[in-house]
Design a protein around this motif. Structure first.
Motif, PDB file in Angstrom:
ATOM      1  N   SER A   5     -45.838  -1.382 -30.164  1.00 26.03           N
ATOM      2  CA  SER A   5     -45.719  -1.694 -31.613  1.00 26.03           C
ATOM      3  C   SER A   5     -44.891  -0.713 -32.355  1.00 26.03           C
ATOM      4  O   SER A   5     -45.572   0.506 -32.042  1.00 26.03           O
ATOM      5  N   TYR A   6     -43.982  -0.794 -32.887  1.00 27.62           N
ATOM      6  CA  TYR A   6     -43.230  -0.049 -33.876  1.00 27.62           C
ATOM      7  C   TYR A   6     -43.301  -0.727 -35.191  1.00 27.62           C
ATOM      8  O   TYR A   6     -42.317  -1.336 -35.397  1.00 27.62           O
ATOM      9  N   PRO A   7     -44.591  -0.842 -36.180  1.00 24.57           N
ATOM     10  CA  PRO A   7     -44.549  -1.879 -37.125  1.00 24.57           C
ATOM     11  C   PRO A   7     -43.689  -1.418 -38.379  1.00 24.57           C
ATOM     12  O   PRO A   7     -43.597  -2.431 -39.135  1.00 24.57           O
ATOM     13  N   LYS A   8     -43.118  -0.198 -38.517  1.00 23.46           N
ATOM     14  CA  LYS A   8     -42.467   0.058 -39.755  1.00 23.46           C
ATOM     15  C   LYS A   8     -40.934   0.308 -39.416  1.00 23.46           C
ATOM     16  O   LYS A   8     -40.891   0.938 -38.193  1.00 23.46           O
ATOM     17  N   VAL A   9     -40.127   0.059 -40.443  1.00 24.65           N
ATOM     18  CA  VAL A   9     -38.749   0.399 -40.577  1.00 24.65           C
ATOM     19  C   VAL A   9     -38.558   1.940 -40.340  1.00 24.65           C
ATOM     20  O   VAL A   9     -39.277   2.697 -41.023  1.00 24.65           O
ATOM     21  N   GLN A  10     -37.792   2.387 -39.306  1.00 27.41           N
ATOM     22  CA  GLN A  10     -37.477   3.861 -39.148  1.00 27.41           C
ATOM     23  C   GLN A  10     -36.012   4.104 -39.752  1.00 27.41           C
ATOM     24  O   GLN A  10     -35.226   3.476 -39.450  1.00 27.41           O
ATOM     25  N   ARG A  68     -30.932   3.038 -38.901  1.00 25.64           N
ATOM     26  CA  ARG A  68     -32.126   2.288 -39.461  1.00 25.64           C
ATOM     27  C   ARG A  68     -32.448   1.453 -38.027  1.00 25.64           C
ATOM     28  O   ARG A  68     -31.785   1.017 -37.466  1.00 25.64           O
ATOM     29  N   PRO A  70     -35.345  -1.281 -36.822  1.00 28.14           N
ATOM     30  CA  PRO A  70     -36.136  -2.295 -37.733  1.00 28.14           C
ATOM     31  C   PRO A  70     -37.546  -2.248 -36.883  1.00 28.14           C
ATOM     32  O   PRO A  70     -37.768  -1.557 -35.654  1.00 28.14           O
ATOM     33  N   PRO A  71     -38.490  -2.931 -37.512  1.00 21.05           N
ATOM     34  CA  PRO A  71     -39.948  -3.003 -36.904  1.00 21.05           C
ATOM     35  C   PRO A  71     -39.820  -3.754 -35.629  1.00 21.05           C
ATOM     36  O   PRO A  71     -38.938  -4.739 -35.419  1.00 21.05           O
ATOM     37  N   ARG A  73     -42.298  -5.430 -32.096  1.00 20.78           N
ATOM     38  CA  ARG A  73     -43.666  -5.518 -31.533  1.00 20.78           C
ATOM     39  C   ARG A  73     -43.328  -6.400 -30.243  1.00 20.78           C
ATOM     40  O   ARG A  73     -42.881  -7.544 -30.446  1.00 20.78           O
TER      41      ARG A  73
END
Length: 322
Positions: A5-10, A68, A70-71, A73
């Motif tokens: 899981s990478y839940p946030k925008v990076q 950029r 995106p989130p 999962r």
């Protein structure tokens, strides 16, 4: 099955160290555990942006690019490397040289350099599992699963690029010990024979000498002569699959213990005499420069004990021939 899981925008700024690689490879490193199919889908749909614009998978990132991400999962289907296994832990002890840019391992026989073809993991996946905080670990070159010896791993992308340049320009020297069947011809210093891959009906990959193949060149030097075998030092000038093994066979002296290109009768005798049945091919020496300003270094990997035992058997006057 666990979840990645990478839940946030990076928003990630590309560092100079990372410049020059494709965006898909960059994302695979940033999103560990996310499958390639998901990465490519994100790129196709425009979910990934570079400097606010859409890019294709082959786009090569530049220093200071703003990416950029995106989130995401996904269920993680990748096999986790069991770091408690003895053969995985033994890789740390197999390191024969390390600095801030590279690692040189004495790769054990029987371990693939990377996962695939029925192997859930290989040396590079195991090293990443052993060093989870290492930001970058990549293979510089490969060794066959059945070959032991010096294996070079880059710890920085700049080191990987520079080492690849040496491979391309043929300024990196790789030398192998090989025990071959029969008496190696004293006047035969090089084998220059083009090689091509093909597959037999069973799906097994074989390499053969053919005019339609890629140019291939190997230097050979006699080290020690026995009754029915010869220990040679082999230096591949080019880097084709199975090159040393096929060039030795082409010279009439296939490698001892080679199930594909060797002699079955001699391989069987290894077994009956209680000797190592493995392929007698060991990458004993690498000579290269770590950086443009550094002096060349030579790293050597000692011959594994099972292969030393075979040489001791032959030095005692025994033969693997009829």
């Amino acid at each position: 099955m666990s979840e990645v899981s990478y839940p946030k925008v990076q928003f990630v700024e590309v560092q100079a160290e990372e410049a020059g690689q494709r965006i898909d490879n960059f994302l695979l490193k940033k999103l560990k555990g996310v499958p390639k199919s998901r990465i490519y889908k994100m790129l196709r749909k425009g979910e990934v942006r570079v400097n606010k614009g859409r890019v294709k998978a082959e786009y090569k990132i530049e220093a200071a690019d703003m990416v950029r991400i995106p989130p995401v999962r996904v269920a993680e289907s990748k096999t986790q490397v069991p770091t408690a296994l003895n053969k995985v832990q033994a890789l740390e002890k197999a390191i024969i040289y390390e600095d801030s840019r590279i690692i040189v391992l004495n790769k054990p026989h029987g371990m693939a350099v990377h996962g695939g073809s029925g192997m859930s993991y290989g040396v590079i996946e195991a090293m990443r599992a052993l060093r989870p905080k290492a930001p970058y670990l990549e293979l510089v070159h490969r060794l066959d699963r059945d070959t032991s010896g010096c294996l070079l791993i880059a710890k920085k992308r700049s080191a990987l690029r520079f080492l690849h340049q040496q491979l391309q320009k043929k300024t990196m020297t790789k030398r192998y010990w090989a025990l071959v069947n029969g008496q190696w011809p004293k006047k035969l210093k090089q084998v220059d024979a083009p090689l091509a891959k093909n597959q037999v009906k069973s799906g097994e990959r074989l390499v053969r000498v053919t005019e339609e193949g890629k140019a291939s060149l190997t230097s050979f030097r006699i080290i020690e002569t026995f009754q029915s075998t010869t220990l040679v030092s082999a230096e591949p000038i080019t880097g084709r699959t199975h090159q040393i093994r096929v060039h030795a066979q082409y010279a009439g002296c296939g490698l001892v213990g080679d199930p594909k290109y060797g002699e079955d009768a001699i391989n069987q005798k290894l077994k009956t005499k209680g000797l190592s049945e493995r392929l007698f091919l060991h990458a004993y020496s690498l000579k290269f420069r770590v950086s443009p300003e550094s002096k060349p270094i030579t790293v050597e990997a000692p011959l594994p004990q099972p292969l030393e035992n075979t040489l001791d058997y032959l030095r005692a006057g025994n033969s693997l021939g009829d």
